[in-house]
Motif scaffolding. Structure first.
Motif, PDB file in Angstrom:
ATOM      1  N   ILE A  91      42.110  18.007  92.626  1.00 25.74           N
ATOM      2  CA  ILE A  91      42.393  17.414  91.314  1.00 25.74           C
ATOM      3  C   ILE A  91      41.895  15.972  91.269  1.00 25.74           C
ATOM      4  N   SER A  93      39.058  15.129  92.049  1.00 24.96           N
ATOM      5  CA  SER A  93      37.706  15.214  91.481  1.00 24.96           C
ATOM      6  C   SER A  93      37.757  15.189  89.959  1.00 24.96           C
ATOM      7  N   ALA A  94      38.743  15.857  89.376  1.00 28.09           N
ATOM      8  CA  ALA A  94      38.909  15.792  87.924  1.00 28.09           C
ATOM      9  C   ALA A  94      39.225  14.361  87.503  1.00 28.09           C
ATOM     10  N   LEU A 114      36.129  20.610  93.808  1.00 31.98           N
ATOM     11  CA  LEU A 114      36.425  20.307  92.407  1.00 31.98           C
ATOM     12  C   LEU A 114      37.401  21.324  91.822  1.00 31.98           C
ATOM     13  N   LEU A 116      39.321  22.254  88.321  1.00 31.47           N
ATOM     14  CA  LEU A 116      39.672  22.188  86.906  1.00 31.47           C
ATOM     15  C   LEU A 116      40.599  23.343  86.539  1.00 31.47           C
ATOM     16  N   ALA A 190      42.519  18.326  83.377  1.00 31.16           N
ATOM     17  CA  ALA A 190      41.379  19.232  83.484  1.00 31.16           C
ATOM     18  C   ALA A 190      40.829  19.598  82.114  1.00 31.16           C
ATOM     19  N   VAL A 193      38.779  16.696  80.832  1.00 28.34           N
ATOM     20  CA  VAL A 193      37.532  16.526  81.580  1.00 28.34           C
ATOM     21  C   VAL A 193      36.488  17.557  81.144  1.00 28.34           C
ATOM     22  N   ARG A 194      36.914  18.769  80.862  1.00 31.51           N
ATOM     23  CA  ARG A 194      35.974  19.799  80.412  1.00 31.51           C
ATOM     24  C   ARG A 194      35.239  19.363  79.142  1.00 31.51           C
ATOM     25  N   ASN A 219      34.633  26.540  89.207  1.00 31.14           N
ATOM     26  CA  ASN A 219      34.918  25.145  88.861  1.00 31.14           C
ATOM     27  C   ASN A 219      33.696  24.266  89.074  1.00 31.14           C
ATOM     28  N   VAL A 223      30.876  22.387  86.126  1.00 35.12           N
ATOM     29  CA  VAL A 223      30.474  20.978  86.059  1.00 35.12           C
ATOM     30  C   VAL A 223      28.990  20.826  86.344  1.00 35.12           C
TER      31      VAL A 223
END
Length: 297
Positions: A91, A93-94, A114, A116, A190, A193-194, A219, A223
């Protein structure tokens, strides 16, 4: 396995390229200790802070406060160092992606395992009910308890971690339990971030295990296919689970991270690095899956 009873920050001073390292949800910088020491030995300044409301030992807060805390840590490093890169695990990374969106001047971005979505093969079937449960009385009582394999393919280390988690609320591969509010806020992060990922242009390295039991390769693939980075590299591992900074291939993770950070400094703004690096491990696994599909056909 010796470890502190309370989580602590890590800071290893090096050259003018600092790396801000963000650990996983409700965990501690212990997860990143090996990588931090390796990067420091390569000359980098490594900083893995505790974030109020996000790290182990602090009361859970909204994900907006996590991002604000990460921004403050980034800005403090930017005042002292010429280059500042961002590295996140799970998380984290998010959170690193959200920070890179707020601070697009970051030198580079490293996304490890990563996450999400908790969609790996070891995630309980009832995971999809947790967002609903957040709005019930379970919110204050229920906690997700970590269980084997603890993100580790290495069986010897897995046994040590199992013992460590009986003695403490956190270990070098994460917390023993995670609260429902923390998981809910991670889901909110998450989702945001998407939406933001297309606008992120920072040089990006993604390292993910093919057999990640917590967050599936989908995931990383999402990205990699949506981020706006001009210099992008994706590396797949085939002898690790989720905690790639501690598992069998931690040296590969550390070496590739250091290499990418140095390459990012050298890349000219007009260079086209969008072609991802496809590892032999991934190619072999894809061939295995294709063969299995033919057998079942």
């Amino acid at each position: 396995m010796n470890q502190p009873t309370q989580p602590t920050s890590l800071f290893f001073p090096g050259d003018d390229h600092a790396v801000l390292m963000l650990h996983g949800l409700s965990s501690s910088p212990l997860e990143l200790r090996f990588l931090a020491r390796y990067l420091n030995a390569e000359g980098f300044t490594a900083c893995a802070p505790l974030l109020p409301g996000y790290s182990a030992g602090s009361k859970e807060t909204a994900m907006e406060t996590w991002i604000d805390a990460a921004v403050r840590e980034y800005d403090a490093l930017a005042e002292r160092f010429t280059h500042v890169s961002i590295c996140g695990l799970s998380i984290g990374s998010a959170l690193a992606l959200a920070l890179a969106h707020r601070r697009p001047q970051a030198q580079s971005l490293v996304l490890l395992s990563l996450t999400l979505s908790y969609d790996g093969w070891a995630i309980p079937w009832y995971r999809f009910l947790l967002n609903w449960a957040y709005y019930t009385p379970m919110r204050k009582r229920w906690r997700y308890r970590e269980a084997a394999p603890f993100g580790l393919r290495n069986e010897a280390l897995r046994a040590k971690i199992a013992r460590a988690m009986q003695r403490s609320d956190f270990s070098e591969v994460g917390p023993s339990t995670i609260s429902l509010p923390a998981l809910h806020e991670a889901s909110r992060l998450a989702s945001e971030v998407r939406i933001l990922v297309r606008d992120i242009k920072t040089d990006c390295l993604i390292v993910h295990a093919i057999d990640d039991e917590t967050s599936s390769p989908r995931n990383a693939q999402f990205v990699a296919s949506h981020i706006g980075a001009a210099f992008l590299r994706t590396i797949w591992l085939d002898d690790s689970y989720h905690m790639i900074t501690s598992d069998n291939e931690r040296e590969i993770v550390a070496r590739e991270t250091a290499l990418f950070l140095r390459e990012s400094q050298a890349v000219r703004s007009g260079d086209d690095g969008r072609q991802p690096v496809v590892s032999k491990a991934l190619a072999r696994r894809l061939r295995q899956l294709a063969a299995l599909g033919k057998e079942r056909a």
